[in-house]
Design a protein around this motif. Structure first.
Motif, PDB file in Angstrom:
ATOM      1  N   VAL A  77       0.822  -1.203   0.000  1.00 31.25           N
ATOM      2  CA  VAL A  77       0.000   0.000   0.000  1.00 31.25           C
ATOM      3  C   VAL A  77       0.860   1.259   0.000  1.00 31.25           C
ATOM      4  O   VAL A  77       0.517   2.260  -0.643  1.00 31.25           O
ATOM      5  N   ASP A  78       1.974   1.221   0.700  1.00 28.32           N
ATOM      6  CA  ASP A  78       2.764   2.435   0.949  1.00 28.32           C
ATOM      7  C   ASP A  78       3.951   2.629   0.019  1.00 28.32           C
ATOM      8  O   ASP A  78       4.385   3.772  -0.179  1.00 28.32           O
ATOM      9  N   GLU A  79       4.514   1.556  -0.523  1.00 28.96           N
ATOM     10  CA  GLU A  79       5.738   1.666  -1.307  1.00 28.96           C
ATOM     11  C   GLU A  79       5.584   0.951  -2.642  1.00 28.96           C
ATOM     12  O   GLU A  79       5.009  -0.137  -2.701  1.00 28.96           O
ATOM     13  N   PRO A  80       6.111   1.533  -3.727  1.00 30.52           N
ATOM     14  CA  PRO A  80       6.092   0.818  -5.003  1.00 30.52           C
ATOM     15  C   PRO A  80       6.850  -0.507  -4.894  1.00 30.52           C
ATOM     16  O   PRO A  80       7.841  -0.606  -4.164  1.00 30.52           O
ATOM     17  N   MET A  81       6.381  -1.508  -5.586  1.00 30.76           N
ATOM     18  CA  MET A  81       7.092  -2.780  -5.624  1.00 30.76           C
ATOM     19  C   MET A  81       8.460  -2.578  -6.267  1.00 30.76           C
ATOM     20  O   MET A  81       8.605  -1.763  -7.188  1.00 30.76           O
ATOM     21  N   LEU A  90       9.697  -9.510  -3.480  1.00 33.57           N
ATOM     22  CA  LEU A  90       8.756 -10.119  -4.424  1.00 33.57           C
ATOM     23  C   LEU A  90       8.171 -11.411  -3.872  1.00 33.57           C
ATOM     24  O   LEU A  90       7.012 -11.743  -4.117  1.00 33.57           O
ATOM     25  N   ALA A  91       8.982 -12.143  -3.125  1.00 35.67           N
ATOM     26  CA  ALA A  91       8.581 -13.462  -2.640  1.00 35.67           C
ATOM     27  C   ALA A  91       7.723 -13.417  -1.391  1.00 35.67           C
ATOM     28  O   ALA A  91       7.067 -14.403  -1.051  1.00 35.67           O
ATOM     29  N   PRO A 129      -5.146   0.081 -11.758  1.00 34.27           N
ATOM     30  CA  PRO A 129      -5.559   1.083 -10.765  1.00 34.27           C
ATOM     31  C   PRO A 129      -4.577   1.225  -9.596  1.00 34.27           C
ATOM     32  O   PRO A 129      -4.529   2.268  -8.957  1.00 34.27           O
ATOM     33  N   THR A 130      -3.832   0.172  -9.318  1.00 31.77           N
ATOM     34  CA  THR A 130      -2.816   0.219  -8.255  1.00 31.77           C
ATOM     35  C   THR A 130      -1.480  -0.192  -8.850  1.00 31.77           C
ATOM     36  O   THR A 130      -0.842  -1.139  -8.394  1.00 31.77           O
ATOM     37  N   ALA A 131      -1.062   0.530  -9.874  1.00 32.90           N
ATOM     38  CA  ALA A 131       0.084   0.129 -10.692  1.00 32.90           C
ATOM     39  C   ALA A 131       1.375  -0.030  -9.894  1.00 32.90           C
ATOM     40  O   ALA A 131       2.232  -0.853 -10.235  1.00 32.90           O
ATOM     41  N   SER A 132       1.530   0.725  -8.804  1.00 27.82           N
ATOM     42  CA  SER A 132       2.779   0.657  -8.052  1.00 27.82           C
ATOM     43  C   SER A 132       2.952  -0.681  -7.331  1.00 27.82           C
ATOM     44  O   SER A 132       4.054  -0.984  -6.869  1.00 27.82           O
ATOM     45  N   CYS A 133       1.870  -1.473  -7.234  1.00 23.26           N
ATOM     46  CA  CYS A 133       1.954  -2.793  -6.599  1.00 23.26           C
ATOM     47  C   CYS A 133       2.416  -3.867  -7.575  1.00 23.26           C
ATOM     48  O   CYS A 133       2.690  -5.000  -7.160  1.00 23.26           O
ATOM     49  N   ASN A 134       2.495  -3.539  -8.843  1.00 24.66           N
ATOM     50  CA  ASN A 134       2.794  -4.520  -9.887  1.00 24.66           C
ATOM     51  C   ASN A 134       4.223  -4.302 -10.384  1.00 24.66           C
ATOM     52  O   ASN A 134       4.552  -3.245 -10.925  1.00 24.66           O
ATOM     53  N   ALA A 135       5.069  -5.319 -10.232  1.00 26.35           N
ATOM     54  CA  ALA A 135       6.485  -5.180 -10.583  1.00 26.35           C
ATOM     55  C   ALA A 135       6.677  -4.877 -12.064  1.00 26.35           C
ATOM     56  O   ALA A 135       7.571  -4.098 -12.436  1.00 26.35           O
ATOM     57  N   ARG A 181       7.207   1.692 -16.169  1.00 26.13           N
ATOM     58  CA  ARG A 181       7.128   3.132 -15.917  1.00 26.13           C
ATOM     59  C   ARG A 181       8.502   3.789 -15.915  1.00 26.13           C
ATOM     60  O   ARG A 181       8.644   4.950 -16.318  1.00 26.13           O
ATOM     61  N   GLU A 182       9.525   3.059 -15.483  1.00 28.00           N
ATOM     62  CA  GLU A 182      10.878   3.616 -15.435  1.00 28.00           C
ATOM     63  C   GLU A 182      11.356   4.059 -16.814  1.00 28.00           C
ATOM     64  O   GLU A 182      12.202   4.954 -16.918  1.00 28.00           O
ATOM     65  N   ASN A 183      10.820   3.432 -17.861  1.00 27.49           N
ATOM     66  CA  ASN A 183      11.291   3.708 -19.219  1.00 27.49           C
ATOM     67  C   ASN A 183      10.349   4.609 -20.007  1.00 27.49           C
ATOM     68  O   ASN A 183      10.527   4.787 -21.216  1.00 27.49           O
TER      69      ASN A 183
END
Length: 313
Positions: A148-152, A160-161, A212-218, A224-226
């Motif tokens: 919830v608080d930090e991008p994966m 990840l595990a 909708p919660t893209a930061s939770c998805n590796a 997004r970085e690119n």
């Protein structure tokens, strides 16, 4: 995954048959839901036949093969792990606001009880095993909070595990039973690498659902970085599709998965079937990345990429 499913077909049939028989003793109001959920996870009834969840119920066999564990013990823990798998699936659904919260929480509690009973029958409340379980549960809880608080972080296999950390309990149990507790740490690292690859693959498969919660998805974090996005700018489906084709984002994900798989392969005491499982997932990601690259090159050569994005964007 078919080669592993075929290799353990008889055991898988037995595991799910035994679990189904035991679930018949649940309270009537929970039994139907539990059996339906169990059926959804039965790999031989799945159209995709991927069976990526097989690590939950086959890990006891894979670890048991490396330390010579009795097959009866592996089976008992495998059935217990099925209950654990279903219990945490339900909790994930509740956190994702899917399904009926009250019914899901009630059934999750019952299934988690069955999960723990299987281990207690085999190990009579071994304090070392209890300490391992508490640690794995804490890892899982940390993953839920941090999601919830930090991008994966796709470059952190341990993180990840963590969403699947409780699956490691069977490995700790079998190593304790075999008298080689000193190997638990290395086995945890091996399993974490496999789970990290599985999570990367799941995130690729689920990227639309996770937008909708893209930061939770590796995968979406890596993509997004690119992309030349402003801080706070929200990803949409057309942006992701452009990133997949123009930036070859899946190729980057596959490269990370390959790195984790190679680290696992270099661990001499890691279960062979765990290495095979991880390699199959990695190869599938790489094949798909290659297909996308080749399709993109073909569209560029034919001058059809802009039309493709107009139709599919």
């Amino acid at each position: 995954m078919n080669q592993l499913l075929d290799q353990y077909r008889d055991e898988i049939v037995w595991i799910f048959g035994e679990a189904a028989a035991q679930l018949q003793t649940l309270p009537e109001e929970s039994k139907e839901q539990a059996l339906a959920l169990l059926g959804q996870c039965y790999p031989f009834d799945r159209k995709d036949s991927e069976g990526s969840n097989m690590i939950s119920y086959l890990l006891p066999y894979w670890v048991g093969e490396t330390v010579g564990s009795p097959i009866e013990l592996c089976r008992e823990l495998a059935v217990g792990n099925v209950y654990g798998m279903l219990s945490f699936f339900l909790l994930d659904d509740v956190m994702d606001e899917k399904g009926e919260i009250r019914r899901s929480l009630a059934l999750s509690t019952l299934l988690n009880q069955r999960f723990m009973e299987a281990y207690h029958r085999c190990f009579s409340g071994d304090p070392q095993l209890g300490a391992c379980y508490n640690r794995y549960l804490a890892e899982w809880a940390e993953a839920m909070y941090r999601e919830v608080d930090e991008p994966m972080d796709p470059r952190d296999p341990g993180r990840l595990a963590r969403k699947a950390a409780p699956v490691k309990l069977c490995a700790a149990a079998l190593l304790l039973q075999a008298g080689v507790a000193k190997r638990i740490g290395d086995m945890e690292v091996a399993i974490d690498l496999a789970l990290a690859v599985l999570q990367l693959s799941d995130d690729w498969t689920d990227w639309r659902e996770d937008l909708p919660t893209a930061s939770c998805n590796a995968f979406l974090v890596l993509l997004r970085e690119n992309l030349p996005l402003q801080a706070g700018e929200v990803l949409d489906e057309s942006m992701v599709k452009r990133g997949i084709y123009r930036e070859q984002a899946l190729g980057g994900l596959a490269t990370l998965a390959c790195d984790y798989a190679n680290q696992l392969s270099a661990m001499k005491d890691a279960p062979a079937s765990l290495q095979v499982f991880t390699s199959i997932i990695t190869q599938s990601l790489q094949r798909k990345a290659n297909e996308i690259r080749d399709h993109y090159d073909s569209l560029l050569n034919d001058g059809g990429f802009s039309m493709y994005l107009k139709i599919n964007g």
